[in-house]
Design an enzyme around this catalytic site. Structure first.
Site, PDB file in Angstrom:
ATOM      1  N   GLY A 246       0.923  -1.098   0.129  1.00  0.00           N
ATOM      2  CA  GLY A 246      -0.012   0.041  -0.203  1.00  0.00           C
ATOM      3  C   GLY A 246       0.793   1.152  -0.075  1.00  0.00           C
ATOM      4  N   PRO A 247       0.350   2.285  -0.115  1.00  0.00           N
ATOM      5  CG  PRO A 247      -1.478   4.117  -0.379  1.00  0.00           C
ATOM      6  CD  PRO A 247      -1.215   2.542  -0.358  1.00  0.00           C
ATOM      7  N   PRO A 248       2.600   4.977   0.965  1.00  0.00           N
ATOM      8  CG  PRO A 248       4.366   6.128   0.496  1.00  0.00           C
ATOM      9  CD  PRO A 248       3.144   5.681   0.076  1.00  0.00           C
ATOM     10  N   GLY A 249       2.143   5.622   4.570  1.00  0.00           N
ATOM     11  CA  GLY A 249       1.199   6.331   5.482  1.00  0.00           C
ATOM     12  C   GLY A 249      -0.279   5.964   5.779  1.00  0.00           C
ATOM     13  CB  VAL A 250      -2.158   3.277   4.362  1.00  0.00           C
ATOM     14  CG1 VAL A 250      -2.402   4.183   3.316  1.00  0.00           C
ATOM     15  CG2 VAL A 250      -1.081   2.091   4.102  1.00  0.00           C
ATOM     16  N   GLY A 251      -0.363   3.039   7.513  1.00  0.00           N
ATOM     17  CA  GLY A 251      -0.159   2.090   8.776  1.00  0.00           C
ATOM     18  C   GLY A 251       0.255   0.753   8.662  1.00  0.00           C
ATOM     19  CE  LYS A 252       3.182  -0.040   3.436  1.00  0.00           C
ATOM     20  NZ  LYS A 252       2.959   1.130   3.280  1.00  0.00           N
ATOM     21  CB  THR A 253       5.648   0.392  10.011  1.00  0.00           C
ATOM     22  OG1 THR A 253       6.000   0.328   8.765  1.00  0.00           O
ATOM     23  CG2 THR A 253       6.744  -0.047  10.957  1.00  0.00           C
TER      24      THR A 253
ATOM     25  CB  SER B 296      -3.655   2.651 -16.786  1.00  0.00           C
ATOM     26  OG  SER B 296      -2.951   3.395 -16.218  1.00  0.00           O
TER      27      SER B 296
ATOM     28  CE  LYS C 157      -4.794   3.465 -12.412  1.00  0.00           C
ATOM     29  NZ  LYS C 157      -5.358   2.464 -13.562  1.00  0.00           N
TER      30      LYS C 157
END
Length: 815
Positions: free
Chosen positions: A394-401, A717, A760
């Site tokens: 996922g993109p940065p800042g979504v809470g993966k870590t 795309s 998107k």
């Protein structure tokens, strides 16, 4: 009986110099260090007079001795030399005669004593002569054994006529205890003194003989290249003779025995201990083996933390730490539920298994037992629950870590984070061979050591940022680690023994999948973490971000309150991201400004609403520009997927006088350039059907530009968007401002599916898009979008370019 020697005239009172652990004998010279104020004052008083002082040994090591701490018999000495030194002085004293302190007193910090000289007889009877000759023989024998003694000692002892002087000289040279020297000083009988010195000299000779035996024994095993080894053997022999001391290897052997290591590990450890015992500590390999054994004992081979197998409680912990992210939470709950069920089934099966009655063994019995063993072996392997290998994309800042930390807390496991960003050396994963100086294990073994548990949650952060260097491919080294069928016997190059990683819960994070090795990607279970909607960001800010920023900036909830409408304005006009990092920074900016006011104005409170946001954050940074950018013909709104989430592209097409040349700008990749050419070829083929002159490029050039020009772009795309922009420029009709589109176009005008529909769609909603055109084959992706996105945007699946043009260019479409 001869008369005692005449005692020199002495004053009736002398200053006393107390000695700690030392005795100065008469007729000898000795250096002394003087530093205590009591002793310095005694020396100064002696130097001011006749330089005489009484030397008395202390009975203890007291810093400030009392009168009861001193022996009464001592030596009257004359100070021959004095020199200042740091912290005190150095004096050279010569003993004159022994004396008794009849009375001691401490007067203004100076010890003084009333003296009574004790004369000593020094006759040369036959018995005394025999003792002296015995001493001379012992001195000769000692000189033959000790190469470090001066030969002049023999001559000095032979030339001395005074037996008393011989006694005191040898006593001062021998390694006698201070207590023995004090007894020698207090003894009146010259015969007893001669016996005492002879016994001390005999003991010294025995030590020298034993030393020679030890040296001879060690030299038998010595070669020219093993001189340092001889010294170690000498030390061992000395410890063996004295019966004391324990070698470092013995201590390590005890640690290995007490560690309860697996059998294969214990065998390897004991083998290294055996090698350690045969080496000298000065050898470079000695420290290498010692470090290796320390690592072997630090790895948690069998230490584990007990999992929390309550799915309900685990879900509560996950919900407490993170908003939404239902797919990840459900996967963890499923893992815990399966593990709980399998554990309960294992206990019930063990309880219900009946004991087999004893029977006479036969061939059939052994065959059946073998079959049963083979049948139960797979079950035993399956019963051992292996941790899943997840990959959060996922993109940065979504809470993966942070989600990995919450999973560890929910499962009651240790958490270890291993950053792989920029790693280009295979040894970072597998470690270095022990043959290299400074070698050490890889990061996986280091992570197990820091966790102190064999079943931690190990996060492989930024796994998509691994690069290939000249030292190998780290991603290839991870293939064994992330394979449940192999990682139970992972081999680190440094440890060189199998390490069980099957109990570790691996969680990888990545922003994109394109840079991950295909074989590595196949071993992981992918879980997509898309960007958040506006409503989700408001909830996250209200539940997590605002309280955290209030705490970090020293504010209470009563001092700062941000309304939901204020948060929405911050989200829409001051941030444009998939995650919430920039949102938290903006909230932190507001909190800091309020904290500055509170610090200067006691009792200040702030209510931040829509109108007050601009006061704290300044003019808005982002506004909807779709209507402005598409107000002219030849501009179409497209959406693209990026590592940071989705984004909107305004693709421009312009016709100008020329000879039919196609110009592409905007840092377009090869795939995107080919999509533009395919779209142009289809439009030229269907020009009449699309309401465009068939020769519209015969005397014109076509220029396609994709802002922002400084950012590289690639992918198929945007094919539909570029085709719509070309038709809009050819017709001279602008595209509908609230329409965005995505899809790959073929040479025949078909619209093929693309990825990243969720990202998107969220990007389109942030830019005020109301109609979203997507390929028909992506219709199923619409159902996975958040409800608020489906309510705000009209999704139109299409199969051909003509269907796209009916929606994007309705005013002039003639097809």
């Amino acid at each position: 009986m001869p008369e005692p020697p005449q005692t020199p005239a002495l004053p009736s009172e002398l200053p006393v110099l107390p000695l700690r652990g030392a005795v100065v004998l008469p007729l000898t010279v000795a250096p002394l260090g003087v530093s205590r104020p009591l002793s310095v004052e005694a020396v100064n008083r002696a130097l001011a007079g006749d330089r005489l002082v009484l030397l008395l040994m202390q009975q203890n090591e007291a810093e400030e001795p009392t009168l009861d701490d001193l022996h009464r018999v001592g030596t009257v000495a004359v100070i021959r030399q004095m020199a200042k030194s740091p912290g005190g002085m150095r004096v050279l004293v010569e003993g004159i005669v022994r004396a008794r302190a009849e009375f001691l007193r401490n007067e203004r910090g100076v010890l003084t004593a009333l003296l009574k000289p004790i004369p000593e007889a020094s006759d040369r009877s036959i018995e005394i002569e025999a003792h002296v000759r015995r001493l001379q023989e012992l001195v000769d024998r000692a000189l033959s054994l000790a190469t470090g003694l001066s030969p002049d000692l023999k001559t000095l002892v032979a030339t001395l006529d005074d037996p008393l002087r011989i006694v005191y000289l040898l006593a001062s040279l021998l390694d006698m205890r201070p207590e023995d020297k004090q007894k020698l000083l207090e003894e009146d009988s010259l015969t007893v003194k001669l016996d005492a010195v002879a016994m001390a000299l005999t003991r010294e000779i025995e030590v020298l003989e034993l030393k020679g035996q030890i040296q001879s024994k060690a030299e038998k095993e010595m070669t020219d290249a093993q001189r340092e080894y001889m010294l170690r053997q000498q030390l061992k022999a000395i410890q063996s003779e004295l019966g004391e001391g324990e070698s470092e290897a013995a201590e390590i052997r005890k640690r290995v025995t007490d560690a309860e290591l697996p059998e294969t590990v214990a065998v390897a450890a004991l083998r290294e201990v055996d090698r350690l015992e045969r080496m000298t500590p000065a050898s470079p390999e000695y420290q290498m083996i010692r470090t290796y054994l320390d690592w072997m004992l630090d790895i948690p081979w069998s230490k584990t933390t007990e999992d929390r197998l309550d799915p309900i409680e685990a879900r509560r912990v996950l919900d407490e730490d993170h908003y939404d992210l239902d797919k990840v939470k459900e996967r963890i709950v499923e893992y815990l539920a399966v593990q709980k069920l399998r554990q309960s089934q294992g206990e019930s099966s063990r309880a219900q298994t009946p004991a087999a009655p004893p029977a006479e063994p036969s061939t059939a019995t052994f065959a059946a037992a073998g079959a049963e063993a083979r049948a139960t072996q797979p079950q035993a392997r399956v019963a051992r629950m292996r941790g899943p290998i997840l990959c959060f994309v996922g993109p940065p800042g979504v809470g993966k870590t942070s989600l990995g930390q919450s999973i560890a807390r929910a499962m009651n496991r240790k958490f270890v984070r291993m950053s792989l960003g920029g790693v280009r050396d295979e040894a970072e994963i597998r470690g270095h061979r022990r043959t290299y100086i400074g070698s050490m294990p890889g990061r996986l073994v280091q992570g197990l050591k820091s966790a102190g548990s064999a079943n931690p949650v190990l996060m492989l952060d930024e796994i998509d940022k691994i690069t290939v260097g000249i030292q190998g491919d780290p991603a290839a080294a991870l293939l064994e680690v992330l394979d449940p069928a192999q990682n139970h016997a992972f081999r680190d190059h440094y440890m060189e023994i199998p390490i069980d990683l099957s109990r570790v819960l691996f969680i990888a994070t990545a922003n994109q999948l394109g840079t991950i090795h295909p074989a590595l990607l196949d071993r992981m279970e992918l879980i997509s973490l898309s960007g958040y909607t506006e409503e989700e960001k408001v909830h996250i800010a209200r539940l997590y971000l605002v309280p955290r920023q209030l705490e970090e900036n020293g504010l209470s909830p009563s001092q700062l309150h941000i309304t939901d409408d204020g948060l929405r304005r911050v989200i829409t006009e001051y941030t444009r991201e998939a995650g919430v990092r920039t949102l938290e920074r903006q909230i932190g900016t507001i909190a800091r400004k309020v904290a500055a006011r509170v610090a200067s104005e006691a009792g200040h409170t702030a209510m931040v609403d829509v109108r007050e946001v601009e006061t704290y954050l300044g003019p808005p940074k982002f506004r909807s520009e779709a209507a402005f950018r598409t107000s002219r013909p030849g501009v179409a709104t497209g959406v693209a997927w990026t590592e940071a989430g989705g984004d909107v592209l305004f693709i421009e097409a312009s016709l100008m006088p020329g000879a039919g040349q196609l110009i592409l700008t905007g840092q377009l990749g090869s795939v995107m350039q080919e999509s533009a050419r395919a779209a142009l070829s289809h439009i030229r083929q269907q020009a009449s059907t699309l309401g465009i002159p068939s020769d519209f490029l015969s005397k014109q050039d076509l220029h396609i530009h994709v802002p922002a020009g400084a950012i590289p772009k690639d992918g198929p795309s945007a094919g539909v968007t570029m085709a719509t922009a070309i038709v809009s420029a050819a017709r001279g009709v602008p595209v509908e401002p609230d329409v965005a589109m995505t899809g790959e176009i073929t040479l025949s005008g078909l619209v093929l599916p693309v990825g990243g529909i969720r990202e998107k769609a969220l990007a389109a909603r942030r830019h005020g898009v109301r109609t979203f055109i997507l390929p028909e084959m992506n219709r199923h992706d619409i159902g996975e979008l958040p409800a608020e996105v489906r309510d705000d945007i009209r999704f139109v699946p299409v199969s051909t370019l003509e269907e796209v043009l009916r929606i994007a260019l309705p005013a002039s479409t003639t097809v």
